[in-house]
Design a protein around this motif. Structure first.
Motif, PDB file in Angstrom:
ATOM      1  N   SER A  45      81.964   5.965  42.825  1.00 14.04           N
ATOM      2  CA  SER A  45      82.369   7.284  42.363  1.00 14.04           C
ATOM      3  C   SER A  45      81.210   8.273  42.503  1.00 14.04           C
ATOM      4  O   SER A  45      80.079   7.971  42.132  1.00 14.04           O
ATOM      5  N   ALA A  91      81.320  15.867  43.674  1.00 13.40           N
ATOM      6  CA  ALA A  91      81.754  16.575  44.882  1.00 13.40           C
ATOM      7  C   ALA A  91      81.715  18.073  44.632  1.00 13.40           C
ATOM      8  O   ALA A  91      81.849  18.535  43.496  1.00 13.40           O
ATOM      9  N   ILE A 141      79.621  14.624  47.605  1.00 13.20           N
ATOM     10  CA  ILE A 141      80.535  14.804  48.729  1.00 13.20           C
ATOM     11  C   ILE A 141      80.829  16.296  48.835  1.00 13.20           C
ATOM     12  O   ILE A 141      81.074  16.957  47.821  1.00 13.20           O
ATOM     13  N   GLN A 159      90.304  13.931  47.648  1.00 17.15           N
ATOM     14  CA  GLN A 159      90.332  13.100  46.441  1.00 17.15           C
ATOM     15  C   GLN A 159      91.167  11.841  46.629  1.00 17.15           C
ATOM     16  O   GLN A 159      90.908  10.827  45.977  1.00 17.15           O
ATOM     17  N   ILE A 186      85.902  10.492  44.516  1.00 16.17           N
ATOM     18  CA  ILE A 186      85.353  11.685  43.869  1.00 16.17           C
ATOM     19  C   ILE A 186      85.551  11.580  42.362  1.00 16.17           C
ATOM     20  O   ILE A 186      86.659  11.332  41.878  1.00 16.17           O
ATOM     21  N   LEU A 191      83.302  17.534  39.650  1.00 19.64           N
ATOM     22  CA  LEU A 191      83.776  18.348  40.763  1.00 19.64           C
ATOM     23  C   LEU A 191      83.416  19.800  40.494  1.00 19.64           C
ATOM     24  O   LEU A 191      83.748  20.351  39.438  1.00 19.64           O
TER      25      LEU A 191
END
Length: 180
Positions: A8, A11, A43, A72, A77, A82
């Protein structure tokens, strides 16, 4: 990102400026993708849009959400890490996405972002005002970078956002950079 193990990861949805490609920010802002991606183990999701001045509105807004959903669905992610970031027109869209999707993004990062409304920018487009929607950033911190001399997005744009955020008592960081 470098060293990605498949675990995990944070992002960032990164939104381009007008007349740019999805990866154009890497060319005009050396190190940005490395700083936001590799240096943070994050990411990066960089959707292209449909036209040079689409403002990420209408169908393009939904395209961005679809690109994010696609990322996703195939990448691990972490939804709690995020963020959304953007430059110039992408900065405008960053304000918009952060304010309209406050439960989705953990924070926002605006670089030279226009705010529309009464704040002029060097464009012939009439840009809707995002300042009123900033009240939605109740739990979402935002960082704003603005040059004090910008030919396209004058400092008044950042100052209008800062004034609104301050008046609401919301979390923000304003970074004023000397020069263009």
């Amino acid at each position: 990102p470098k060293g990605f193990t498949g675990a995990s990861a944070p992002a960032t949805l990164i939104l381009r400026g007008s007349s740019m490609t999805a990866h154009g920010l890497a060319a005009i802002t050396p190190g940005l993708f490395q700083n936001l991606g590799d240096d943070n183990g994050a990411i990066l999701i960089s959707p292209g849009g449909r036209s040079p001045f689409d403002l990420f509105q209408g169908a393009v807004y939904h395209d961005v959400l679809q690109a994010l959903g696609d990322a996703q669905s195939v990448l691990p992610i972490d939804p709690d890490r995020l963020t959304v970031a953007g430059y110039s027109m992408g900065g405008y869209a960053t304000y918009m996405f952060a304010a309209t999707q406050p439960d989705r993004f953990a924070g926002a990062f605006v670089i030279e972002g226009l705010v529309g409304g009464d704040q002029p920018a060097t464009t012939t487009l009439k840009v809707p005002d995002v300042i009123p929607s900033l009240s939605n950033l109740l739990y979402e911190p935002i960082e704003i970078y603005q040059g004090d001399i910008d030919a396209d997005v004058p400092i008044t744009n950042a100052l209008a956002a800062v004034q609104r955020l301050r008046s609401l008592g919301l979390r923000y960081q304003h970074n004023l950079l000397p020069g263009n």
